[in-house]
Design a protein around this motif. Structure first.
Motif, mmCIF file in Angstrom:
data_model
loop_
_atom_site.group_PDB
_atom_site.id
_atom_site.type_symbol
_atom_site.label_atom_id
_atom_site.label_comp_id
_atom_site.label_asym_id
_atom_site.label_seq_id
_atom_site.Cartn_x
_atom_site.Cartn_y
_atom_site.Cartn_z
ATOM 1 N N LEU B 312 -7.333 -6.307 -14.440
ATOM 2 C CA LEU B 312 -7.002 -6.573 -13.038
ATOM 3 C C LEU B 312 -6.279 -7.899 -12.880
ATOM 4 C CD1 LEU B 312 -10.095 -5.578 -10.938
ATOM 5 C CD2 LEU B 312 -7.755 -4.919 -10.525
ATOM 6 N N PHE B 404 -4.676 11.831 -16.624
ATOM 7 C CA PHE B 404 -4.177 12.757 -15.634
ATOM 8 C C PHE B 404 -4.134 14.172 -16.216
ATOM 9 C CE2 PHE B 404 -2.128 13.605 -11.780
ATOM 10 C CZ PHE B 404 -1.120 14.511 -12.014
ATOM 11 N N PRO B 405 -4.569 15.168 -15.445
ATOM 12 C CA PRO B 405 -4.585 16.522 -15.997
ATOM 13 C C PRO B 405 -3.208 17.008 -16.373
ATOM 14 C CG PRO B 405 -5.531 16.493 -13.793
ATOM 15 C CD PRO B 405 -5.144 15.090 -14.109
ATOM 16 N N LEU B 436 -12.022 4.602 -13.450
ATOM 17 C CA LEU B 436 -11.495 4.497 -12.095
ATOM 18 C C LEU B 436 -10.788 3.169 -11.874
ATOM 19 C CD1 LEU B 436 -11.273 5.521 -9.200
ATOM 20 C CD2 LEU B 436 -13.504 4.532 -8.769
ATOM 21 N N ILE B 443 -1.967 1.972 -11.407
ATOM 22 C CA ILE B 443 -1.068 2.419 -10.346
ATOM 23 C C ILE B 443 -0.529 1.226 -9.558
ATOM 24 C CG2 ILE B 443 -2.588 2.809 -8.359
ATOM 25 C CD1 ILE B 443 -0.049 5.252 -9.755
ATOM 26 N N GLN B 447 3.413 -0.010 -8.979
ATOM 27 C CA GLN B 447 3.985 -0.455 -7.715
ATOM 28 C C GLN B 447 4.640 -1.811 -7.873
ATOM 29 O OE1 GLN B 447 1.130 -0.515 -4.531
ATOM 30 N NE2 GLN B 447 2.214 -2.170 -3.508
ATOM 31 N N PHE B 451 8.521 -0.631 -7.636
ATOM 32 C CA PHE B 451 8.829 -0.272 -6.269
ATOM 33 C C PHE B 451 8.968 -1.493 -5.381
ATOM 34 C CE2 PHE B 451 8.723 3.704 -7.740
ATOM 35 C CZ PHE B 451 7.500 4.318 -7.941
ATOM 36 N N GLY B 452 9.281 -1.242 -4.157
ATOM 37 C CA GLY B 452 9.482 -2.338 -3.241
ATOM 38 C C GLY B 452 10.918 -2.813 -3.283
ATOM 39 N N ALA B 453 11.118 -3.937 -2.644
ATOM 40 C CA ALA B 453 12.482 -4.459 -2.573
ATOM 41 C C ALA B 453 12.933 -4.941 -3.945
ATOM 42 C CB ALA B 453 12.516 -5.612 -1.574
ATOM 43 N N LEU C 169 -3.679 16.959 -9.937
ATOM 44 C CA LEU C 169 -2.273 17.212 -9.639
ATOM 45 C C LEU C 169 -1.982 16.944 -8.166
ATOM 46 C CD1 LEU C 169 -1.556 20.442 -11.721
ATOM 47 C CD2 LEU C 169 -1.131 18.079 -12.315
ATOM 48 N N LEU C 172 -1.496 13.263 -7.595
ATOM 49 C CA LEU C 172 -0.170 12.790 -7.953
ATOM 50 C C LEU C 172 0.863 13.219 -6.924
ATOM 51 C CD1 LEU C 172 1.682 11.421 -9.981
ATOM 52 C CD2 LEU C 172 2.013 13.618 -11.065
ATOM 53 N N TYR C 175 0.740 11.089 -3.914
ATOM 54 C CA TYR C 175 1.315 9.777 -4.215
ATOM 55 C C TYR C 175 2.838 9.835 -4.175
ATOM 56 C CZ TYR C 175 2.597 5.755 -7.114
ATOM 57 O OH TYR C 175 3.163 4.611 -7.606
ATOM 58 N N TRP C 182 10.669 4.658 -1.942
ATOM 59 C CA TRP C 182 9.965 3.634 -2.671
ATOM 60 C C TRP C 182 10.517 2.235 -2.439
ATOM 61 C CZ3 TRP C 182 13.281 1.183 -5.896
ATOM 62 C CH2 TRP C 182 14.402 1.899 -6.309
ATOM 63 N N GLN C 183 11.653 2.146 -1.820
ATOM 64 C CA GLN C 183 12.155 0.802 -1.561
ATOM 65 C C GLN C 183 11.371 0.097 -0.464
ATOM 66 O OE1 GLN C 183 13.974 3.532 -1.556
ATOM 67 N NE2 GLN C 183 15.831 3.298 -2.766
ATOM 68 N N ARG C 184 10.621 0.857 0.318
ATOM 69 C CA ARG C 184 9.854 0.237 1.397
ATOM 70 C C ARG C 184 8.494 -0.216 0.893
ATOM 71 N NH1 ARG C 184 10.245 4.452 6.353
ATOM 72 N NH2 ARG C 184 12.446 4.991 6.149
ATOM 73 N N GLU C 185 8.192 -1.455 1.133
ATOM 74 C CA GLU C 185 6.909 -2.005 0.666
ATOM 75 C C GLU C 185 5.733 -1.257 1.282
ATOM 76 O OE1 GLU C 185 8.435 -5.407 -1.648
ATOM 77 O OE2 GLU C 185 6.495 -4.408 -1.507
ATOM 78 N N VAL C 188 5.138 2.141 -0.342
ATOM 79 C CA VAL C 188 4.591 2.063 -1.684
ATOM 80 C C VAL C 188 3.122 1.640 -1.642
ATOM 81 C CG1 VAL C 188 4.849 1.003 -3.910
ATOM 82 C CG2 VAL C 188 6.846 1.495 -2.574
ATOM 83 N N ALA C 189 2.832 0.676 -0.785
ATOM 84 C CA ALA C 189 1.435 0.247 -0.685
ATOM 85 C C ALA C 189 0.557 1.396 -0.213
ATOM 86 C CB ALA C 189 1.330 -0.941 0.279
ATOM 87 N N SER C 192 0.056 3.823 -3.092
ATOM 88 C CA SER C 192 -0.923 3.347 -4.069
ATOM 89 C C SER C 192 -2.334 3.492 -3.532
ATOM 90 C CB SER C 192 -0.649 1.880 -4.422
ATOM 91 O OG SER C 192 0.587 1.758 -5.073
ATOM 92 N N PHE C 195 -3.398 7.013 -3.679
ATOM 93 C CA PHE C 195 -3.664 7.381 -5.059
ATOM 94 C C PHE C 195 -5.036 6.921 -5.483
ATOM 95 C CE2 PHE C 195 -2.034 8.820 -9.085
ATOM 96 C CZ PHE C 195 -2.760 8.105 -10.016
ATOM 97 N N ILE C 196 -5.354 5.669 -5.198
ATOM 98 C CA ILE C 196 -6.632 5.116 -5.654
ATOM 99 C C ILE C 196 -7.792 5.869 -5.022
ATOM 100 C CG2 ILE C 196 -8.093 3.067 -5.643
ATOM 101 C CD1 ILE C 196 -5.611 1.394 -5.891
ATOM 102 N N VAL C 199 -8.008 9.288 -6.562
ATOM 103 C CA VAL C 199 -8.549 9.245 -7.912
ATOM 104 C C VAL C 199 -10.050 8.996 -7.864
ATOM 105 C CG1 VAL C 199 -8.602 7.863 -10.011
ATOM 106 C CG2 VAL C 199 -6.444 8.574 -9.086
ATOM 107 N N LEU C 200 -10.484 8.205 -6.925
ATOM 108 C CA LEU C 200 -11.925 8.014 -6.750
ATOM 109 C C LEU C 200 -12.603 9.361 -6.551
ATOM 110 C CD1 LEU C 200 -14.367 6.097 -6.160
ATOM 111 C CD2 LEU C 200 -13.743 6.275 -3.779
ATOM 112 N N VAL C 577 -13.540 -8.528 -6.311
ATOM 113 C CA VAL C 577 -13.071 -8.014 -7.597
ATOM 114 C C VAL C 577 -12.190 -9.016 -8.316
ATOM 115 C CG1 VAL C 577 -11.789 -6.175 -8.675
ATOM 116 C CG2 VAL C 577 -13.204 -5.680 -6.723
#
Lengths: 102, 506, 648
Positions: B312, B404-405, B436, B443, B447, B451-453, C169, C172, C175, C182-185, C188-189, C192, C195-196, C199-200, C577
């Motif tokens: 992390l 990932f499956p 997890l 992921i 990002q 990704f992003g600008a 699947l 994904l 996501y 994807w150019q937009r923050e 993308v946030a 993500s 996705f998290i 996945v949980l 965390v």
């Protein structure tokens, strides 16, 4: 474990210690090679000691043959090492390990 | 006997036909390395020739491996392609090689990864010949460990890997490569010393004077000694795994080594640790290992969790890849501790899958770092604009690493969790948490990198080149193939795992 | 028994096609299309898009046939294939480890898969026109195909393992859809985060699979239905299984407290958002609960968990929806509320009604998102405050949206009315005042929220903004209008039940042992009333743009931000965390590495040339030498003696 064997073991350890000291603390490659020779001798001495006192391998000659083998390897390694030392000397006019760092 | 005569056919009874294939896979790289010594590399043409020779050698080994795989399932007996020649009769060590369902897939993996590594080093400018020589020597060591059925031989090949790896890191690495290289050497030699100690204690305590792996069980050895031997073996392999707290050498090495070296290190070298635990600790010392399994489980869980949590805060992309590999190997360790057939099948599968995944991650990380000009993840961003294909392969590698499956690690992780659960309930739950956390980290990394600008970057950055693309595509194909059809490996693995477990439990 | 039924059924042309074969076709067609696009047509936008549409049309036809067959002969059929199988050598039930995948066909799968396939088709046709001038069109259609494949896989899953596979699947695909731009923050946030959380859920499902396999040695849904009540597992064990399955479902269907990603899904392009909310990830979770209902049926605490969580989600969703400033986010929160209602329905035992609600809700929700897409594009804003007065300018869209809002609100005779009515009937039958109150309140407020959106967008005057010409607004046309119209028609008719001679849609999907409630007139009346009244109240309040009193502003903000739960999560993540992670890194560098470095440094220190050694002073040298020899020698002797001496 007989007294003789213990003595030989101590002697071998001592020789090994000398060798290690030599390799680790000295700057000159030639002296370092001398140190490695001491370490080889120590190992060979161990082999012979155990062969002499009947412990270890089935055949008593195994220890002696290993000592010969170790000596041969030591000689070969010394040859290669001295050759490299000669090259270093030719380049930097010194046997020191860090001779190229001025 | 010529090699042609040695090739086993499916019609003849395989076990009686002697074969040189395994020896070939082990020694051809070393021969290739020695051959390379004679290649002059003064001009570019000569260097090209040396490169082609190295690639050819690695490819030849791979060809052997593929060929062996085809004939593999027709082999009867516990070990396939067995070769026994007298070597050191005086001490009871023989030149005994053989593979079974656990080592064959890993051997094949090694062959594949070395080809990829050699291909990936084709762009080295200076001292390429030395690089290839060291890589090929390394391959001999790795293949030899997988093929050995004699402890002395095992140890010899294990030691053979130390110096080439050290030189590879020390000469062809990043800015802090010397520290990483020394750390690797020191830790590896210390672990090897423990390994040798374990082997020697076993040798001297056994009723029979032999180094043969399958002959030496923990049957005739008193329980306390067996536990000691089991511990020593375990620690030696755990250092290589890398398990917490012996893992820092691995992370540093992954951070500093050049891409092909890191690929081999994370892809196959650490698998030797897992292989050792399965082959020796589980196969030969099952009862003793069972006694220490509590501690092993704790170490495994801490490894999985620690790597995920440390990942992390990790900003260096290459070190992050190291943590990913470490996390997977922690799962392998958990499976080994549970000693359940399903879990161990999953562990072998996961090792193969992780080898491929780690290779892909390392290659893509190197490509990203090269184009971004930095290893710091925070400094990247919007790379997808520059390297669309690179983004695709990195995301694929990320998904493969998460489990990932449809991709290779999924079945491996699934089987480990389902298989280890009955005997290690709490530990499995915690391990699953680790998966997890790692998924989240990966992921978010995607990002942050892609990704992003997109900030301004100097120069024109190209997407993946042909060679990079080829390597990535080849690895991806295997990852997908293994993910969709794990059954192609499963039967052989299962058969060997079952026989290994049943033998080891006396 | 099923075979006997099949033999007894009248022969007709549809009976020659096995429904499972059709299901297999429906499942594989999107995947084949995706592979074709990737392999051959990746450079051509038009060809790729049309391939996607054609194959999805074929898949939709297949699912329609499956529905037709299942309506005629409701059967549960399976077509399994072995994925992995080996002999484990253990005694008893664990002798063989088998993982299967395949397709099944039963009323539940038929109903949901039809909705998925048809909505995916319509969304793609819409996207043909909507995404025409965008970048990444081929990628978009590829992702839609992949999502369709994943969703159909979920609906046709035969066992927990396969469900886990397809859940991954779906994760994904969600996501990729949310993060398409994807150019937009923010996109993308949001991707993500989705996705998290997803996945949980997948991890929870993995844990559930491990536990279920351990207890029952079986993963097949059909085979397990009898096992839950056999007494092999304690009530606590069943509850744990139920909790794990619920977490998996909650992550996918945005139940509280895993609801955060749903709002972020508004970042997806309109067609993708439509798919996600009506027939995508949002639907997966409810479907999983329905499919695994035997487990919940056997665990009363599990049902209670469903009811509580579902009710909470429904209420929170609709409250937050009322205070959203953003059009897509407002619609997204209403989805959350509807999903909560579905889960609540499952919790109180209204099985058929819940599945039917899933079916009827899909059409208006998809329509809402597609219409939102058109509106946002024409008005070039997403904020409700900047909209208004579109009734004159975009009449067609307005009419369609009116239908969607009415259908979504539960105004009779539109689609969700029929399903909500049955849910309330069940609640009345159970006699639970809390459930009755929640369902009524959610219907009321849900109607308000939807009509609020309609009022803010279409009534009043178009807000004046700089550099924006209201006269340039054009209504939807062509393919976009066509798809929206189809959805509107579906919203109109999909609820109708009780025609003579036709199967009652709610009785179509049943669960053994769960009784169908008798349709109460009271329930129907209550639903109709709350929906209509809610609609009228909202229309009056919002059409007049009644301003919120200043005192309520903080409430408004709290609602709008979803009670700041999102910020709480982020604070926890960053606050807890990250420091742990940094602590781990510290331990590594200082403690673990420190030890190693100490060794290395001391060696290096010893190795550095020391001048005083070179000066060859004997005494300290000799002392050190002998000390070292004594130590080493003693060690060597002890070790050697210990190891060797024992063998004698």
């Amino acid at each position: 474990m007989s007294a003789g064997l213990s003595l030989l073991l101590v002697a071998s350890a001592a020789l090994f210690a000398v060798g290690v000291l030599g390799v680790v603390t000295r700057r000159s490659t030639v002296v370092m090679l001398l140190g490695t020779q001491f370490m080889f001798i120590a190992g060979a001495l161990l082999f012979v000691a155990f062969a002499r006192f009947g412990l270890g391998a089935e055949r008593a000659t195994a220890g002696a043959s290993m000592a010969l083998f170790a000596g041969t390897v030591a000689a070969a390694e010394l040859a290669v090492g001295l050759a490299m030392s000669a090259l270093i000397y030719r380049e930097h006019r010194s046997f020191a390990l860090d001779a190229d760092r001025g | 006997m010529t090699l042609l005569e040695a090739i086993p056919t499916t019609t003849a009874t395989p076990i009686t036909l002697p074969t040189l294939l395994l020896s070939a896979m082990v020694w051809v790289p070393a021969l290739g390395a020695i051959g390379l010594l004679f290649f002059p590399t003064r001009t570019e043409v000569q260097r090209e020739r040396a490169r082609s020779f190295a690639i050819g050698t690695a490819a030849l080994v791979l060809a052997f491996g593929v060929f062996m795989w085809y004939g593999f399932r027709d082999q009867s007996g516990t070990f396939a392609y067995e070769e026994t020649r007298s070597w050191l009769r005086g001490v009871g060590s023989s030149y005994h090689l053989g593979v079974d369902g656990v080592s064959m897939p890993l051997l094949l993996l090694s062959a594949i990864l070395f080809v990829v590594a050699v291909l990936a080093s084709s762009r080295l400018r200076e001292q390429a010949k030395e690089y290839f020589i060291l890589l090929l020597l390394l391959e001999t060591g790795v293949n030899g460990v997988f093929a050995s059925l004699d402890y002395l031989l095992f140890f010899l090949f294990w030691q053979l890997q130390a110096v080439p790896m050290f030189l590879l890191i020390a000469r062809f690495g990043g800015p802090r490569r010397l520290s990483a290289a020394w750390k690797f050497l020191a830790v590896d030699l210390a672990a090897s010393a423990l390994l040798l100690l374990a082997i020697l204690i076993l040798y001297f305590k056994a009723p029979v004077r032999t180094f043969d792996i399958s002959t030496l069980h923990d049957l005739a050895v008193p329980a306390a000694t067996a536990t000691l031997i089991s511990w020593l073996f375990f620690i030696a392999f755990a250092v290589r795994l890398p398990a917490f707290p012996f893992h820092t050498w691995f992370i540093d090495a992954q951070g500093e080594a050049s891409a092909p070296t890191a690929l081999i290190l994370g892809g196959i070298l650490v698998k030797l640790g897992g292989y050792g635990i399965i082959r020796v600790n589980l196969g030969e010392f099952q009862d003793a290992f069972h006694r220490i399994s509590g501690a092993v489980v704790v170490i495994a869980i801490v490894t999985v969790l620690w790597s995920a949590i440390a990942a992390l805060a990790q900003d260096d992309l290459r070190r992050l890849v190291g943590y990913v590999v470490m996390s997977h190997m922690g799962l392998v360790l958990l499976a080994a501790a549970s000693a359940a057939p399903v879990a161990i099948n999953g562990a072998v599968l996961l090792m193969v899958a992780d080898g491929l995944t780690a290779a892909l991650l390392v290659l893509m990380a190197a490509a990203i770092v090269e184009r971004a000009g930095t290893t710091s993840i925070r400094a990247m961003g919007g790379m997808a604009a520059h390297m669309g294909r690179g983004a695709l392969f990195w995301i694929l590698a990320t998904l493969a690493a998460i489990g990932f499956p449809g991709l290779a690690s999924f079945i491996g992780q699934f089987m480990i969790v389902v298989g280890a659960y009955p005997s290690q309930r709490i530990a499995t739950w915690i391990a699953v948490l680790g998966i997890l956390v790692l998924a989240g980290v990966m992921i978010l990394t995607v990002q942050r990198i892609f990704f992003g600008a997109t900030p301004e970057r100097p120069g024109r950055l190209r997407d993946l080149g042909t060679l990079e693309l080829f390597n990535a595509a080849a690895l991806t194909t295997f990852i997908v193939l293994l993910g969709v059809l794990p059954a192609i490996l499963m039967d052989s693995i299962n058969f060997s795992v079952l026989s290994l477990l049943s033998r080891g439990s006396g | 028994m099923t075979l006997a039924l099949l033999a007894a059924a009248p022969k007709g042309p549809l009976d020659t096609w096995s429904p499972t074969l059709l299901a297999l076709f429906a499942l594989l067609l999107p995947l084949i299309a995706l592979l074709i696009v990737l392999a051959f047509t990746i450079d051509s936008r038009r060809v790729s898009a049309w391939i996607a549409v054609i194959f999805t049309l074929a898949a939709a036809v297949c699912t329609f046939l499956v529905v037709a067959i299942e309506v005629a002969h409701p059967l549960h059929l399976e077509r399994p294939a072995t994925f992995l199988q080996f002999f484990t050598g253990q005694s008893g039930g664990a002798a063989e480890f088998t993982l299967q995948w395949g397709v099944l066909s039963d009323p539940l799968a038929a109903e949901v898969s039809f909705a998925v396939a048809l909505i995916s088709l319509l969304v793609q046709i819409y996207a043909l026109a909507f995404m025409r001038r965008e970048d990444g069109v081929v990628r978009f259609f590829g992702v839609l195909l992949f999502a369709t494949f994943a969703m159909l896989g979920v609906t046709f899953s035969t066992n927990y393992f396969e469900m886990l596979l397809f859940f991954g699947l779906v994760t994904l695909s969600t996501y990729l859809m949310i993060g398409h731009w994807w150019q937009r923050e923010e996109a993308v946030a949001a991707a993500s985060r989705a996705f998290i959380i997803s996945v949980l859920g997948d991890i929870a499902l993995l844990a559930a699979v491990a536990y279920i396999y351990f207890r029952f040695n079986e993963l097949n849904f059909q085979a397990l239905t009898g096992h839950y009540t056999g007494g092999r597992v304690s009530a606590n064990g069943l509850f744990i299984m139920a909790i794990l399955v619920f977490i998996a479902a909650a992550a996918k269907s945005a139940q509280f407290p895993l609801h955060l990603w749903l709002v972020g899904s508004a970042q997806a392009p309109a067609p993708a958002a439509a798919l996600i909310h009506s027939a995508g990830s949002a639907v997966c979770g409810v479907y999983l609960i329905a499919r695994a209902y035997g487990l919940f049926d056997a665990s009363p605490r599990g049902l209670a968990l469903l009811a509580i969580a579902g009710g909470l989600t429904a209420v929170l969703g609709v409250l937050w929806a009322l205070f959203q400033e953003n059009l897509k986010r407002a619609v997204a929160y209403t989805t959350m509320s509807e999903l909560g209602l579905m889960v609540l329905a499952l919790g109180i035992g209204a099985y058929g009604a819940s599945v039917f609600e899933l079916f009827t809700h899909a059409w208006p929700k998809a329509l809402l998102f597609l219409a939102a897409g058109v509106i946002i594009r024409e008005l070039r804003t997403e904020r409700l405050a900047e909209m208004g007065g579109l009734w004159q300018r975009m009449r067609f869209t307005g009419v369609l949206m009116m239908i969607a809002v009415a259908a979504g609100a539960g105004i009779p005779p539109f689609s969700t009315f029929w399903s909500k009515d049955t849910i309330l009937s069940k609640a009345l039958e159970l006699g639970s005042p809390l459930a009755i109150a929640v369902i009524t309140a959610v219907t009321f407020l849900g109607a308000m929220a939807l009509v609020r959106i309609f009022a803010l967008v279409f009534t009043g005057e178009t807000a004046r903004r700089r550099r924006f010409e209201p006269d340039r607004i054009r209504d939807a046309g062509g393919r976009i209008a066509f798809t929206m119209a189809v959805l509107a028609i579906a919203s109109l008719i999909s609820g109708i039940r009780g025609f003579r001679g036709r199967t009652d849609p709610i009785a179509f999907v049943t669960f053994p042992g769960v009784s169908l409630p008798n349709s109460h007139f009271v329930a129907a009346g209550v639903i109709a009333a709350s929906a209509v009244v809610g609609a009228m109240v909202a229309f009056v309040v919002y059409a007049r743009r009644v301003p919120v009193p200043a005192a309520l502003q903080p409430v408004r903000q709290a609602m709008g931000e979803g009670f700041f739960i999102d910020r709480a999560y982020r604070l926890a993540a960053v606050g807890i965390v990250l420091p742990v992670s940094r602590a781990a890194a510290w331990v590594e560098t200082r403690v673990v590495d420190g030890g190693l470095d100490l060794v290395g440094d001391s060696i290096e220190f010893a190795g550095q040339p020391r001048r005083w050694l070179g000066e060859f002073r004997i005494r300290p040298l000799l002392i050190g030498f002998f000390a070292g020899v004594v130590v080493l020698g003693t060690l060597a002797i002890v070790l050697a003696g210990g190891i060797i001496g024992k063998t004698g």
